[in-house]
Scaffold this motif. Structure first.
Motif, mmCIF file in Angstrom:
data_model
loop_
_atom_site.group_PDB
_atom_site.id
_atom_site.type_symbol
_atom_site.label_atom_id
_atom_site.label_comp_id
_atom_site.label_asym_id
_atom_site.label_seq_id
_atom_site.Cartn_x
_atom_site.Cartn_y
_atom_site.Cartn_z
ATOM 1 N N LEU A 108 -1.843 -0.322 3.564
ATOM 2 C CA LEU A 108 -2.301 -0.047 2.646
ATOM 3 C C LEU A 108 -1.481 -0.725 1.375
ATOM 4 O O LEU A 108 -2.327 -1.231 0.514
ATOM 5 N N GLY A 127 -3.834 -3.149 -0.314
ATOM 6 C CA GLY A 127 -4.164 -2.415 -1.520
ATOM 7 C C GLY A 127 -3.656 -3.319 -2.641
ATOM 8 O O GLY A 127 -4.464 -3.073 -4.034
ATOM 9 N N ASN A 170 0.627 0.518 -7.305
ATOM 10 C CA ASN A 170 0.655 0.354 -5.585
ATOM 11 C C ASN A 170 1.854 0.842 -5.295
ATOM 12 O O ASN A 170 1.808 1.895 -4.330
ATOM 13 N N VAL A 227 -9.525 4.659 -1.582
ATOM 14 C CA VAL A 227 -10.393 3.553 -1.900
ATOM 15 C C VAL A 227 -11.515 4.085 -2.715
ATOM 16 O O VAL A 227 -11.910 3.322 -3.508
#
Length: 135
Positions: free
Chosen positions: A26, A30, A49, A103
């Protein structure tokens, strides 16, 4: 060694390994999405993040620790596999739900940013026209 302890060890190792793998995946993928959401601000994207990954670890590892207790005594190897697979299934569902939640929230931010960018005129206004007074 007690089979309940074996189940605890297997569950803990696999759960922590899965959590670390999902968090790294992720984080790596991401970051690109966050950079788009935050309009190319790489420094802010990296900071957000990192905060998301820390929160992900805290929530998941906390859940894994709370869910560690066994419902009853484990007396056979078959019960070890059943207990570990049931607990891992729940952990995987929680990991998936947290991922989808992240998400969903980030997509909301992204859509809002896209809508704000579309509302800006492509060319600066060049003049002003007075209202005519017609109804």
């Amino acid at each position: 060694m007690d089979l309940t302890v074996v189940a605890y060890v297997v569950y803990s190792l696999v759960s922590v390994g899965l959590t670390v793998w999902v968090a790294r995946t992720l984080s790596r993928n991401g970051r690109i999405f966050l950079a788009d959401v935050l309009r190319g601000n790489e420094t802010l994207a990296d900071a957000v993040n990192h905060l998301l990954v820390v929160g992900f670890y805290l929530v998941n590892l906390g859940f894994v620790a709370l869910y560690l207790n066994a419902d009853g005594a484990i007396t056979s190897p078959r019960e070890v596999f059943e207990a570990v697979s049931a607990k891992l299934g729940v952990v995987l569902l929680v990991l998936g739900a947290l991922h989808l939640g992240n998400v969903f929230v980030l997509n909301k931010f992204r859509r809002r940013g896209v809508m704000e960018r579309e509302q800006l005129p492509p060319v600066a206004p060049q003049g002003w026209v007075a209202p005519t007074g017609r109804v």
